[in-house]
Design an enzyme around this catalytic site. Sequence first.
Site, PDB file in Angstrom:
ATOM      1  N   ASN A   6       0.853  -1.041   0.264  1.00  0.00           N
ATOM      2  CA  ASN A   6       0.188   0.466  -0.108  1.00  0.00           C
ATOM      3  C   ASN A   6       1.287   1.237   0.172  1.00  0.00           C
ATOM      4  O   ASN A   6       1.818   1.785   1.539  1.00  0.00           O
ATOM      5  CB  ASN A   6      -0.889   0.039   1.714  1.00  0.00           C
ATOM      6  CG  ASN A   6      -1.746   1.230   1.772  1.00  0.00           C
ATOM      7  OD1 ASN A   6      -1.934   1.780   0.290  1.00  0.00           O
ATOM      8  ND2 ASN A   6      -2.763   0.988   2.417  1.00  0.00           N
ATOM      9  N   LYS A  46       3.331   0.769   3.022  1.00  0.00           N
ATOM     10  CA  LYS A  46       3.019  -0.284   4.500  1.00  0.00           C
ATOM     11  C   LYS A  46       3.086  -1.331   3.673  1.00  0.00           C
ATOM     12  O   LYS A  46       2.603  -1.353   2.241  1.00  0.00           O
ATOM     13  CB  LYS A  46       1.427   0.147   4.249  1.00  0.00           C
ATOM     14  CG  LYS A  46       1.099   1.662   5.033  1.00  0.00           C
ATOM     15  CD  LYS A  46       0.055   1.312   6.024  1.00  0.00           C
ATOM     16  CE  LYS A  46       0.125   3.140   6.505  1.00  0.00           C
ATOM     17  NZ  LYS A  46      -0.933   3.000   7.027  1.00  0.00           N
ATOM     18  N   ARG A  69      -2.697  -1.633  -2.967  1.00  0.00           N
ATOM     19  CA  ARG A  69      -3.664  -1.244  -3.311  1.00  0.00           C
ATOM     20  C   ARG A  69      -3.717   0.078  -3.864  1.00  0.00           C
ATOM     21  O   ARG A  69      -3.066   0.950  -4.061  1.00  0.00           O
ATOM     22  CB  ARG A  69      -4.013  -0.921  -1.704  1.00  0.00           C
ATOM     23  CG  ARG A  69      -5.481   0.261  -1.569  1.00  0.00           C
ATOM     24  CD  ARG A  69      -4.973   0.477   0.065  1.00  0.00           C
ATOM     25  NE  ARG A  69      -6.445   1.129   0.176  1.00  0.00           N
ATOM     26  CZ  ARG A  69      -7.299   1.280   1.066  1.00  0.00           C
ATOM     27  NH1 ARG A  69      -6.293   1.047   2.256  1.00  0.00           N
ATOM     28  NH2 ARG A  69      -8.021   2.160   1.592  1.00  0.00           N
ATOM     29  N   HIS A 118     -12.471   3.715   0.372  1.00  0.00           N
ATOM     30  CA  HIS A 118     -12.974   2.418   1.230  1.00  0.00           C
ATOM     31  C   HIS A 118     -13.787   1.073   1.638  1.00  0.00           C
ATOM     32  O   HIS A 118     -13.838   0.426   1.493  1.00  0.00           O
ATOM     33  CB  HIS A 118     -13.475   3.203   2.261  1.00  0.00           C
ATOM     34  CG  HIS A 118     -12.619   3.971   2.943  1.00  0.00           C
ATOM     35  ND1 HIS A 118     -13.311   5.254   3.686  1.00  0.00           N
ATOM     36  CD2 HIS A 118     -11.472   4.385   3.526  1.00  0.00           C
ATOM     37  CE1 HIS A 118     -12.247   6.370   4.430  1.00  0.00           C
ATOM     38  NE2 HIS A 118     -10.878   6.025   4.147  1.00  0.00           N
ATOM     39  N   HIS A 166     -17.008   3.215   8.563  1.00  0.00           N
ATOM     40  CA  HIS A 166     -15.612   3.269   8.438  1.00  0.00           C
ATOM     41  C   HIS A 166     -14.817   4.672   8.899  1.00  0.00           C
ATOM     42  O   HIS A 166     -14.826   5.786   8.422  1.00  0.00           O
ATOM     43  CB  HIS A 166     -14.954   3.079   6.987  1.00  0.00           C
ATOM     44  CG  HIS A 166     -13.635   2.975   6.619  1.00  0.00           C
ATOM     45  ND1 HIS A 166     -12.758   1.451   7.304  1.00  0.00           N
ATOM     46  CD2 HIS A 166     -12.872   3.602   6.943  1.00  0.00           C
ATOM     47  CE1 HIS A 166     -11.641   1.728   6.926  1.00  0.00           C
ATOM     48  NE2 HIS A 166     -11.329   3.591   6.781  1.00  0.00           N
ATOM     49  N   LEU A 167     -14.474   4.410  10.501  1.00  0.00           N
ATOM     50  CA  LEU A 167     -14.252   5.929  11.133  1.00  0.00           C
ATOM     51  C   LEU A 167     -12.299   5.589  11.276  1.00  0.00           C
ATOM     52  O   LEU A 167     -12.300   5.057  12.470  1.00  0.00           O
ATOM     53  CB  LEU A 167     -14.929   6.432  12.574  1.00  0.00           C
ATOM     54  CG  LEU A 167     -16.862   6.349  11.427  1.00  0.00           C
ATOM     55  CD1 LEU A 167     -17.338   5.934  13.382  1.00  0.00           C
ATOM     56  CD2 LEU A 167     -17.445   6.944  10.636  1.00  0.00           C
ATOM     57  N   GLY A 168     -12.225   6.525  10.349  1.00  0.00           N
ATOM     58  CA  GLY A 168     -10.502   6.647  11.060  1.00  0.00           C
ATOM     59  C   GLY A 168     -10.086   7.811  10.692  1.00  0.00           C
ATOM     60  O   GLY A 168     -10.783   8.472  11.154  1.00  0.00           O
ATOM     61  N   GLY A 193      -9.464   8.626   7.568  1.00  0.00           N
ATOM     62  CA  GLY A 193     -10.269   9.178   6.306  1.00  0.00           C
ATOM     63  C   GLY A 193     -11.337   8.446   7.040  1.00  0.00           C
ATOM     64  O   GLY A 193     -11.606   7.596   7.613  1.00  0.00           O
ATOM     65  N   ARG A 218      -9.588  16.627   6.328  1.00  0.00           N
ATOM     66  CA  ARG A 218     -10.192  16.054   5.449  1.00  0.00           C
ATOM     67  C   ARG A 218     -11.922  17.006   5.594  1.00  0.00           C
ATOM     68  O   ARG A 218     -11.793  16.776   6.742  1.00  0.00           O
ATOM     69  CB  ARG A 218     -10.219  15.385   4.517  1.00  0.00           C
ATOM     70  CG  ARG A 218      -9.089  15.343   3.936  1.00  0.00           C
ATOM     71  CD  ARG A 218      -9.553  13.673   3.046  1.00  0.00           C
ATOM     72  NE  ARG A 218      -8.896  12.249   3.312  1.00  0.00           N
ATOM     73  CZ  ARG A 218      -8.661  11.476   3.512  1.00  0.00           C
ATOM     74  NH1 ARG A 218      -8.841  11.099   2.785  1.00  0.00           N
ATOM     75  NH2 ARG A 218      -8.027  10.557   3.540  1.00  0.00           N
ATOM     76  N   ASP A 275      -6.188  14.388  15.547  1.00  0.00           N
ATOM     77  CA  ASP A 275      -6.373  12.915  16.263  1.00  0.00           C
ATOM     78  C   ASP A 275      -7.083  12.575  17.411  1.00  0.00           C
ATOM     79  O   ASP A 275      -7.280  13.503  18.187  1.00  0.00           O
ATOM     80  CB  ASP A 275      -5.057  12.236  16.902  1.00  0.00           C
ATOM     81  CG  ASP A 275      -4.921  11.216  17.339  1.00  0.00           C
ATOM     82  OD1 ASP A 275      -3.881  10.657  16.305  1.00  0.00           O
ATOM     83  OD2 ASP A 275      -5.067  10.563  18.280  1.00  0.00           O
ATOM     84  N   GLY A 288     -10.512   2.988  13.185  1.00  0.00           N
ATOM     85  CA  GLY A 288      -9.317   3.065  14.401  1.00  0.00           C
ATOM     86  C   GLY A 288     -10.232   3.525  15.124  1.00  0.00           C
ATOM     87  O   GLY A 288     -10.213   3.203  16.756  1.00  0.00           O
ATOM     88  N   GLU A 339      -8.077  -5.075   5.692  1.00  0.00           N
ATOM     89  CA  GLU A 339      -7.881  -4.413   4.022  1.00  0.00           C
ATOM     90  C   GLU A 339      -7.066  -4.978   3.402  1.00  0.00           C
ATOM     91  O   GLU A 339      -7.437  -5.966   2.402  1.00  0.00           O
ATOM     92  CB  GLU A 339      -7.840  -2.711   4.031  1.00  0.00           C
ATOM     93  CG  GLU A 339      -9.203  -2.023   4.168  1.00  0.00           C
ATOM     94  CD  GLU A 339      -8.908  -0.678   4.427  1.00  0.00           C
ATOM     95  OE1 GLU A 339      -8.165  -0.092   5.698  1.00  0.00           O
ATOM     96  OE2 GLU A 339      -8.794   0.200   3.509  1.00  0.00           O
TER      97      GLU A 339
END
Length: 393
Positions: free
Chosen positions: A9, A16, A93, A181, A208-210, A212, A241, A283, A328, A379
């Site tokens: 990725n 990664k 990815r 996502h 999907h809460l990270g 992003g 964002r 964060d 996350g 993922e």
Amino acid sequence: MASAIAVLNAGSSSIKFSLFLERGDDLALDIRGQIESIYTSPRFVAKGSDGAVRAEKTWGKGAPLGHEAALRHLIGYLKGELAGDRLIGVGHRVVHGGLEYAGPVRVDSSVVAALEKYVPLAPLHQPHNLAPIRGILAALPDLPQVACFDTAFHRTIPDLAQRFAIPTALHEEGVRRYGFHGLSYEYIASVLPRHDARGAAGRTVVLHLGNGSSMCALQGGRSVATTMGFTAVDGLPMGTRTGSLDPGVILYLMDQRGMDARAIEKLIYNESGLLGVSGISSDMRTLLASDDARAKRAVDLYCYRIRRELGSLAAALGGLDAIVFTAGIGENSAAIRDRVCRDAQWLGVALDRSANERGGPRLSTEWSSVAVWAIPTNEELMIARHARRLINS
Ligand code: ADP
């Protein structure tokens, strides 16, 4: 000797990676890690599936590696690690598969050329995603490679839900909602039947809460609507964002502030969201731990926008059987899940507070008409499974 699949990725400043080994019918994580800050102070770390550090290296400040050298280091490391095992292929990815790719694809140079077409649709990600594919094609031309797209899972979204109300010629040209996502949503859709047969067959919203953040409406496990659109800046506010923004704001910034595309890009991708509203941090953990009113306002806005989008996606589905929290924040923050579920009481959501504190997987009470779950996403495993299937077929 086991067969192995590597997953890459690659982003603008990091690569990664993970390595999976075949275990019967499925794949087991063996190693995961990354090379980060590859243009500033590169750092490589690889950890075993137990989280213990297996290898580390730093290059020091002012010793930029670049993507090519970072990839070479990674290939060298993986070759050493594999020893007796056989690498059967690499899964990548890739953010954008455009309208062409509704699923993963084996890549050769002609597919890479086709994917280059989508660079203008995702200029911050697509070039970096494609770079290691090209690098491996050059260095190891016989090693099978598979590209897995963040957009592909959303190709089932009906035409109407893909449209912006702009002239049709622009829609035909590709200016439409793609959604992102997708690998995370596909993974959740693949495991949901194990937890919740009714939700899996029916109407589910996945959050999907990270860093992003986005949300996706699933009907029978297929994506029918999602909060991200033409780009991954749309929908919910995120770490840095904006999420949805009146396009009139962009015109105002151009006319009154003399901002050009690059300056606006920086503002809406890097300086907004939780960071912009709080002025403290992107964060969520830091914001939740702070008693500063600005941190509270950022968290309030994040939850308020989730509340609005949940109503919108439930309307698109015509009702709701289940909601799933992941990534996350979704997997780890009982406080955010509690707030989102309290805001969703009108939809028939009843949260079991002690189950929520324990982290689930089931978070709803027996009498809740909507089942609520916290399910970790994966993922990388989704990519490795796709790669293995295409390589073996
Ligand atoms: P990415 O989109 O970069 O993959 P992640 O899915 O890892 O991001 O999510 C990162 C976010 O999750 C950060 O905002 C982080 O603060 C948040 N997070 C992680 N653990 C917790 C926790 N225990 N409580 C609240 N937020 C958390």
